[in-house]
Each structure stands twice: as structure tokens, then as C-alpha cells.
Write an enzyme that holds these catalytic residues in place. Structure first.
Site, PDB file in Angstrom:
ATOM      1  CG  HIS A 130      -2.183  -0.817   0.990  1.00 55.64           C
ATOM      2  ND1 HIS A 130      -3.097  -0.533   0.000  1.00 55.64           N
ATOM      3  CD2 HIS A 130      -2.656  -1.902   1.646  1.00 55.64           C
ATOM      4  CE1 HIS A 130      -4.088  -1.414   0.050  1.00 55.64           C
ATOM      5  NE2 HIS A 130      -3.842  -2.263   1.040  1.00 55.64           N
ATOM      6  CG  ASP A 160      -2.863   5.173  -2.709  1.00 49.48           C
ATOM      7  OD1 ASP A 160      -2.129   4.281  -3.161  1.00 49.48           O
ATOM      8  OD2 ASP A 160      -3.639   4.991  -1.757  1.00 49.48           O
TER       9      ASP A 160
END
Length: 378
Positions: A130, A160
Site C-alpha cells: 500500500h 496513491d
């Protein structure tokens, strides 16, 4: 209509950076069709928009990618597309039959965008991860935080969205622009490790020159007392970034700091000056500081919450935030003088536009009905 009006993109539904890239393209005018999993399509579509505002601006088609006719549906869409975005782990799209080879065989001018954390190859390529992991590997996470404390993840902005989705959106636009000239498509391999590393290029440059030290001791990372956030009397915070001498002089004047004989860049004075500034800011509320510092060259802004930011006078004057489907959210950016971007529609529910979007992309009514009957689309 936005500057990407006329561009068509197929988005294979994912989470985080892929949808953010697709949102940016849709905000800028591209016709983006989102391919959602058929098993996520409800029998009855709710009247209210979907909660995930990252999916705004496009239509959703529910497709079973394990059904051969579902795969064929995606490949037919590809034939009329300028680009495709997918965010699977390396090799998954190939196993589904919608990898670059299959898609470029159908449309040699297609730009095939791939969004991953680690990249399409390398020792970590097959690992789960992540944002926090990707920015750890790029050096970004290790640079953020106060001296003597653990690194602080900047939520999931640097991996992200900044280093992931925004980088992919730029790559897609560049690839589609080049394809218009060459007639040839290509694969865009966007990874969050490389994208986040790119975001911190300036700091790497300063580090290479010996001008950037350990975390929390530098000019821009809370090391400098005149570039930090400070608590006010009411428990709220203000931000100060008075780097240049003229801004520094205005700051010490307006905040009433005794800085007589102080060299701004003399690090030996920073601890004591931080104490003085902390005490000065703590003497007034955030609103009182806004009254004093708004309109000045101190390089100041109040630290606002997510609820407060959309209501700030500057943001309302600029229309920085918009309301779509009853949900306040950041509006499209950047601004264009002649082809302004806009949010075309609220976030769709999976499969909300299956028949409509397929028809607009060249499927005949009978063919769509047959696909629905077979379960290939829903």
C-alpha cells in the site's frame, strides 16, 4: 467541454490511484467508461449517487471478466478507445485475456496504462503493498516527520495520488498525444515507488549537495522555526512559511517577536526563537491571527479541517470545492480559459450505465441484450 473532449478511455475498476487518474481524465472532458465487476451490480440501482467520489464523471458497465463474452466485450470497447487504465498486480490482466498484447492487437494505437505500487518487474513486483510501503521504499516517508520522532505518513497523498494516479494521468495524456502523431500505441508503466520518488526530486538534489540533513532538521520539514505550524489559544493551528528575508521581517513584526540582532539562518538561534514564537502564537485564537495576518506577506494560512476548508472565503471565491450529488468535494483542476473542465456526472453505481454506455460505444441493442442474457454483462 474540457480539453480532452473526444478522447475515449476504458477504465478497469480498481481502488485509489487508478480511479483518481480516470477521474482526472473525465474531469478534463474524456469519455471514460468504468468496467465494474458484474457481481457488484445490484438488481436495483439506488437513486442516490455512489459514495465514492473518485468515480465521478464516468459511466459504469458491469462485466464478468471470467466470462468469455465479458472479455470480448472489453476488447470490443478497446477497439474504439484511445486509452485503457488497469491497476492489477503484474500478470493478472494477461491471465484475464485483456493484457497489452490482446488489446494492442485489437487497436494498435491504444495507450495502455498500468498502475502498480512497485512496477511491472523487479524483486518486489509480485508483492502486495500500500501507499505507506511504496513511499517508504522511495525515501519519501523517511524524510517526513519531526526530529527525534518516527516518520509520519502524509495520509496516502504521496503514493496513491500524487505519485500514482496523477503520474498515470500525465502518462496517459502524453501517450495519447504521441499516438495521434505516430499512430502507434504503447504501454505506460506507472509505479508509485517511482512516482513518489519523482515528487521528492528537489530534496534529493539538496541532499546530494549536502544541504539536506536528517529528518526534521531542515528548512522545509519543521526544522526551521519560521516554517512550521503553531497552536493558538483556542487549540486550533496556523501555518507560517516566512522563508524570504522580507517575509520573515513582516512575520516577526506582526507577531510581535523579539528578533533584534537575530540572523534568520543561524541555526544556533532556532531553538530559542521557536520558544518565543510558540508563546506568541499561543496568546491569540486562530480567528484573531486571521484578522492580523490575512492579506499580509507573512506567508500565512489557517490550518483548516476538511469541514472548514470548503467554507473559507478564498476557496468559495475561487470555486475550489463543488457539490456533486449532494457531496462537497474538490472541483476539477487546473483551470482552462477556453475549455473549462467540469464534473460530468456523480459517481455511478456499478453497472448503472451498462446498456447506455455500450450503445454509445457501438454495440447494437440486440447484442447488449444477448450479453445481459448470458451473464457476460449486468
Amino acid at each position: 467541454m474540457g480539453p480532452l473532449n473526444g478522447i475515449r478511455v476504458v477504465e478497469i475498476a480498481g481502488i485509489g490511484p487508478g480511479p483518481f487518474a480516470a477521474m482526472m481524465l473525465a474531469d478534463l472532458g474524456a469519455d471514460v467508461v468504468r468496467i465494474d465487476r458484474a457481481d457488484r451490480v445490484r438488481d436495483e440501482i439506488p437513486d442516490t449517487p455512489h459514495f465514492d467520489v473518485l468515480n465521478r464523471g464516468r459511466r459504469s458497465v458491469g462485466v464478468d471478466l471470467k466470462h468469455p463474452d465479458g472479455v470480448a466485450t472489453v476488447l470490443k470497447l478497446v477497439e474504439g478507445a484511445d486509452g485503457l487504465i488497469e491497476g492489477f498486480r503484474p500478470g493478472v490482466a494477461e491471465r484475464l485475456g485483456i493484457g497489452p498484447d490482446e488489446c494492442l492487437a485489437r487497436n494498435p494505437g491504444l495507450v495502455y496504462g498500468r498502475m502498480t505500487g512497485w512496477g511491472q518487474d523487479g524483486p518486489y513486483a509480485s508483492m502486495a503493498g500500500h501507499d505507506i510501503n511504496y513511499i517508504a521504499l522511495s525515501g519519501v516517508l523517511g524524510a517526513i516527520g519531526r526530529a527525534g520522532e518516527a516518520p509520519v505518513p502524509p495520509v496516502n497523498l504521496a503514493g496513491d495520488f500524487g505519485g500514482g494516479g496523477m503520474l498515470l494521468a500525465l502518462g496517459m495524456v502524453a501517450g495519447m498525444l504521441e499516438s495521434r502523431t505516430s499512430g502507434r500505441g504503447q504501454v505506460v508503466d506507472a509505479s508509485m515507488v517511482e512516482g513518489s520518488a519523482l515528487l521528492i526530486t528537489m530534496i534529493y538534489g539538496m541532499h546530494g549537495l549536502g544541504a539536506w540533513g536528517s529528518r526534521g532538521t531542515n528548512l522545509l520539514d519543521t526544522g526551521a522555526w519560521f516554517y512550521d505550524v503553531y497552536e493558538c489559544a483556542d487549540g486550533e493551528y496556523i501555518s507560517l512559511g516566512s522563508l524570504e528575508p522580507q517575509f520573515f521581517a513582516e512575520m516577526v513584526d506582526k507577531l510581535g517577536i523579539d528578533a533584534e540582532g537575530i540572523d534568520q539562518n543561524d541555526r544556533s538561534t532556532w531553538p530559542e526563537m521557536r520558544v518565543r514564537l510558540t508563546e506568541a502564537v499561543k496568546a491569540k485564537t486562530r480567528d484573531e491571527w486571521c484578522e492580523i495576518l490575512d492579506g499580509s506577506d507573512v506567508c500565512f494560512a489557517p490550518v483548516l479541517s476538511l469541514a472548514e476548508a470548503p467554507e473559507h472565503p478564498h476557496n468559495t471565491a475561487r470555486g475550489t470545492f463543488v457539490e456533486v450529488g449532494g457531496i462537497p468535494q474538490p472541483g476539477p483542476a487546473p483551470r482552462f480559459s477556453r475549455t473549462p473542465p467540469q464534473v460530468a456526472r456523480p459517481a455511478p453505481h456499478p453497472g448503472e450505465h451498462t446498456a447506455e454506455a455500450l450503445a454509445d460505444w457501438g454495440f447494437d441493442i440486440a447484442g447488449v441484450a444477448a450479453l445481459q442474457e448470458s451473464g457476460a454483462v449486468k
